[in-house]
Design a protein around this motif. Sequence first.
Motif, short mmCIF file in Angstrom:
data_model
loop_
_atom_site.label_atom_id
_atom_site.label_comp_id
_atom_site.label_asym_id
_atom_site.label_seq_id
_atom_site.Cartn_x
_atom_site.Cartn_y
_atom_site.Cartn_z
N ALA A 146 0.81 -1.27 0.20
CA ALA A 146 -0.08 0.09 0.07
C ALA A 146 0.90 1.20 -0.01
N GLU A 173 -3.98 -5.62 -7.76
CA GLU A 173 -4.45 -4.55 -6.88
C GLU A 173 -3.25 -3.35 -6.80
N HIS A 174 -1.98 -3.84 -6.80
CA HIS A 174 -0.90 -2.99 -6.95
C HIS A 174 -1.06 -2.13 -7.86
N HIS A 191 -3.47 0.69 -7.38
CA HIS A 191 -3.11 1.81 -6.41
C HIS A 191 -2.13 2.61 -7.30
N ARG A 212 -4.14 4.78 -10.15
CA ARG A 212 -4.89 6.07 -9.41
C ARG A 212 -3.95 6.87 -8.89
#
Lengths: 547, 652
Positions: B201, B254-255, B258, B261
Amino acid sequence: MLQKAVKIGHSSHVVTLDVRPQLLDALTTLRERVAAARFPLPLPGAPRARANRDELLAQLDDYLVPRLKAPEAPLLAVVGGSTGAGKSTLVNSLVGRQVSEAGVLRPTTRTPVLVCHPDDRHWFAGVRILPDLTRVWVPRQDGDEPAPPAEDDPVLRVETADTLPAGLALLDAPDIDCLVAENRVLAAQLICAADVWVTVTTAARYADAVPWHLLRTAKEHDATLVTVLDRVPHQVVAEVSLQFEALLAKAGLGDVPRFTVPELPESTGGGGLLPATAVAPLREWLAQQVRDSAARQGALARTAHGALGSLNSRLPELAGAVAAQYAAALRLTAAVDEAYESEHARVRERLQAGAVLAGDALKRWRAYPLDCGPSELLDAVSAGLETLLLCAVTAADERVDEAWRREPAARLPELAHHRDNGADHRIGMAVRRWQRVLEEYVEDEIRAVDRADKSAAPDPEVLTALLATALLGGRRASSAGEGLAARVGAHGALRLRDRGGRLLTAYLDKVLGAERERRLAPLDALGVHPEPQAELIAALSVLQKER
Amino acid sequence: MTAVTAVTDHTDHADRPDDDTASRAREDEEIWDDGLIARRVNENSENDEADGTGTPAGDEAPRPAPARSGRPRGAAGAGPSAYDKPSRYGRSSGYDSGHGSTSVYDIGASRETTALYEGPLRGRLDALRELIGLSRTRLDSTTLAEAGRVLDEAAARRRLSDRHTVVAVAGATGSGKSTLFNALAGVMISETGVRRPTTAAPIGCSWTDGAAGLFDRLGIPGRLRRRPLQGSDADAMEGLVLVDLPDHDSAAEEHREHVDRILRLVDAVIWVVDPEKYADAVLHERYLRPMAGHAEVMFVVLNQVDRLPGDAADQVLDDLRRLLDEDGVALGEHGEPGATVLALSALTGQGVGELREALGQFTRERGAATRRLEADLDAVAADLRPVYAAEAAHAPGRARVGLSEEAREEIADRRAEAAGATAVGQAAERAWRRHANKACGTPWLRLWRWYEARRSPYSSILRPTLRPPVDEEATARARVEHAVRTVADEAAAGLPTPWGQAVREAAARGAEGLPEALDELALRAGLPQGRPPRPGWWPVAVLAQAAMTLLQIVGGLWLGGQIVGLADPNLGVPVLLMLSGILGGPGVEWLSRMAARGPARRYGFEAERRLREAAAGCGRARVLDPVAAELLRYREVREQYVRMARRNASFG
C-alpha cells in the motif's frame, strides 16, 4: 555418441509417440485450414484472433508437425524469460563457451541462437523447424563477430558445440517482454517450438507478472517445464528460493524441476561464464533427459500431447472468431440490403403517386402544349426521374452510413463511403438510356399504326413525351394517357404504357441494384465466408478421432 | 440511529497517530448525545482532526482565523472562480470518498493558492470547461470523460496546499523504491526486503506540515503517513511530500490499480529503475510512453548501480537515456525542460545527494502542480484533437468553416427548380407572347390557325379549357431532399465527424416541413392566374392591324368594283392599297412581336423571381440558418479548443 542418440530416437518413436500417417494427414489438413482463416474486419476480438492464428500456425509448423514426423530429432530446450534474467549467460555457461552475446544493455539477445552438437547440425540446418527464420552460419572460428543480418527478416543463428550432449539442442530466445514488439512475438514462437521449456526468472523478478504469464502458459499447454531462479544473491538464497517454491506450489506447479543459480560477479559482466558448478544440476538434468530414453520419451510425449490437447480449446476459439467475422459481415450486408430495399419501396411508391411530375416538370406539363414543347416536357420529366433516383441512392447510402457507424466492423478504411463517387453520372446515363428505349418503342408503335393513315402520322417526339409523362405522372397525367390513346389508338396506348412501365421497373431495379452492389463490393472483396468455421471444426474433429 | 452511525464513523478516525484531537472529539461525543447535533460536531471535529494530522502535538500550523470560526461554507465561493461546481464527469477520485467535508481546505487553500493558478493555466482550464459545456450535447460522454476528470482534478488540487509538492516514487518490484524512499527520508519508514512484492500500500512522508488534505486526496490513511528524520536538510526539502508506491509489474493486480490511481493525482513522479529491469516493456509501454508529455515533472533514476561493474553504469545510463528518447520523453539536459535522469545507489548512498538536491530545487520552485496540470491539459488536447480539429487535408483551400456563397446560390437554384420557378417563368413569358401574337396577328393567319386546330383530330383533348385543378404536392420532394442533403454535405465537409453529424441533423430537421411550405408558396406565388395584363400599345397595334386589313379589303373592293364596272378603271391606287395592306399586316405583326419580346421576358422574369425568392427565403429560414448556427457553434468550440490546447496562451 551419435549412434546412441539415433538408436534412442528410433526406440522412442515406437514406444511413446504413436504417430500414424492418418494423424499427420489430419494435422496437415488442420494446418491448411488454420492458414486459410482470415480476420479482415476490425472487430474487438480480431487482433487477438489474428495473433492466435499466427501462434497456432507457428506451433504447428515449428513444433507439432516436425516433431510427429521425426520423433528421433534432437530434443530442443528453449530458454525463455524476461529481459535481464540472464538467459544468455545461462546458455553460455551450459555450453561452456560464449555462443550468445550477453551484456548489461537491454535487450541483449536480438538474434536467437541455437546451439547443438556438431552431429545434430543437419536437423536444424534445413527448414524442418522454424521455416520462416533465415539461418545464419557463423564460421567455426570462435570469438568472431556474428555475421550481421542484411535484411530485416528474422534470423536464427546456429552454433555447434561438442560440449553439448548429442541429441540436445539449446535455444536462447529473445526477451518475452522485449521493448521491440517483433522480438516478443518471435520469443513466443520460439518457446512454442520447444520440447522442453526452460523458464528463467530472477530474485528480483520472481513475483513479476510477466514470468508468471509464461509459467501459466506452460501449464496450460502441459509442456515439459523447468524453472531456473537466476541471479540470486547468496545472502538470500534460502529465503527467496523458499518463497518461489511456495508461489509455484500455489500455482499448481509444485512438481516442476526447479534450479537455483546464484548471482555472481560474472552474471552481469560482459561475456563472463558462470562456473560449471553453478549450472551443473541443470546441465545434468538436461543430459539425463537425452541419455535416459524413458525420460526422453516422457518429455517428448508430454509436450506433444499437451500441444495436441491445447488445440481442443484453441481451435474452437479460432472458429468462433471466424464466425464472429462472418456474423459482422452479414450484419453489414443486411444493413445495406435493408436500406436499399426500403428506398426501393419508397421510390416505387413515389412513382405511383406521380411524384416525378412535380416542380419544374409539373409546371411544364401544365404549360403543354401551348407554352411548352414536347422535348422540353420530356427533358423535365426525365430530370425529375433522375433526381428521384439519385435522391433514393444518396438516402440509402446515408442510412447505410448511419447503421454502419454503430458497427465496429465497418471502421475498415476500405469500407468508407465516398460521397461523390459518380452516382449522379451513372444514374443520368441510365435515365437517358431508358428515354432512348422509350423512343424506340414509340417508333415501333407508329410503324404499326402507319399503315392505316399515312397522312396523320403522329409526331414521335410528342408521343414519347406523352408516354413518359403518363408513365411517371401517376393520376396527374391522366390526360397524357388520353392524348396517347387519341394518337395511336386505345390498344396501342395500352401496349406502349405496358411496355414502358415494365421498362421503367427494370431500369429502377437495375439502377438501385447496381448501386447496392457497388456499396457492397469492398465488403465482398474481403471474402468473409462461413465455410472456414465449419472446416476448422471438422478438421479438429478428424484430428480428435485420430489421436 | 443517526447517532450510532456518527459514532462508528468517528471511531474510524480515532486510531490516528496524534490522538490529541481525537480524544477531544470523543469528549464532545459524550456531551452531545443528540443525533443530529452530534453529527455536526463530528463533522467539525473531523475537520479539526484532519487539520491536525501531520502536525506534531502542540505545534499548530499558522492558519487564517476564519478557517476555524465556523464561517458558512459559501465562503469558499468567494474564490476567483466556480471550480467548485461538481462536474458529472470523471471517475470517483479518492479525495472525496473518505470524508464528509473538505470545506476547511477550501477556505484555507483558496486564500493561499490564488496566485498559483492565475495566468495561462487558469485560462486553459476555463477554456476547457467552456468546451465541455458547449460540446456536451454533441459528443458522447466517454469522449469527454478524461477532460472532465482533468478538470475535476485541477479543481481538487487547487483547493489544496500549493506549498507542497507531491512526488511519487514508482518502479518495478525489487528496483529499490522503498530503499530509496528511506534513504531520502533518512529513516526506515517503508519496509524493504527480498520478499516480492514488498510494499503493498502507498506510504506517504511529508517534510512540511499541512499536507493532510493532500494525503486524504491520495487515499493514504493516517497510519501510513510519516515524518522524515529531523535533520539538517529538512529546510532544503521543505514542502516535499513523498509517496512510496507499490510496484506496477507484479502478479498482484491491486498494486497496479493503486499505482495507476495515485499517478493521476500526484504532482511529480520519480521512476526508479534498476540495471536488470530498465528496459521492461511494461514500464515503457504502459507508463513512460503515455506519460511522455509529463517529462517536466518526471525523474528517472537508475538504482542499484553498485551492482554494475566498472563503466557499465555509464553504458546502462546512456542506454536508458536512449530508450527514454525513443519513448518520446524529453530529457532535461543543458537547461532544457524535461525529465531528470540520474544514476544512484540507494543502498550505498552514492548519488542520493544529487537526487536530494534536484528534488529540493524542484520543490522550492513550487511549479510542479501547475506543470503537471499543463501536461494533463496537453494530453487532453491531443486526445480531443480528432473531435475538434478539422483535418486540413480533407478540404483543401477552405480557409474557414462555413457555407460558401456558391453553396448558398446553388441550394437556392435547386430549391427554385423544385418549385418549378424556371418553368413558370418560361411559361409565363410564352403565354404573354402568345397573347400578344394572338392580339396583333393578321386575321388571315388566325383564321388559318383556327382551321388547323379544327382539322387536327386530337389537339382539342390537350387544350386546357379551364384552369387546371390545384395540384397537391406540387413541389418535387426528391429535389428538395437532394438539395438539403447537398448543402448539408457541403457544410459538413472537413468538419470532425460529430460536428458534421450535427450539421446534417440540423439540416434534416429543417427540411422536415420544407416541401409543404414550398407547396403553399407555389400556390401563392405560382403561375399568375388569368390572362396576362395588356400593355398600352396593344390597342394601337390592333388598330394598325385592323387598318391594314381594312386597306386590303378596300383595295380588293375597289379592284372588284373596277372589274364589275362600278368604278373607274384605275389599277394603280387599289393595287397599291392592297399591297400596302398585305405587306403592312405581317409588318405590324412583326413589329408588335419585336415590341412584345421585352415585356414578355420581363413578365416571365418577374414570375420566376417571385417564386424563386419565396422559395429561397423559405429555405434560408428553415435550413440554411440552422446549419449556419451549427457551424457557428463549432467555430466557437474550436476557438475554445485552441485556447485550451495552446500552451503559454495569454490569460483572458
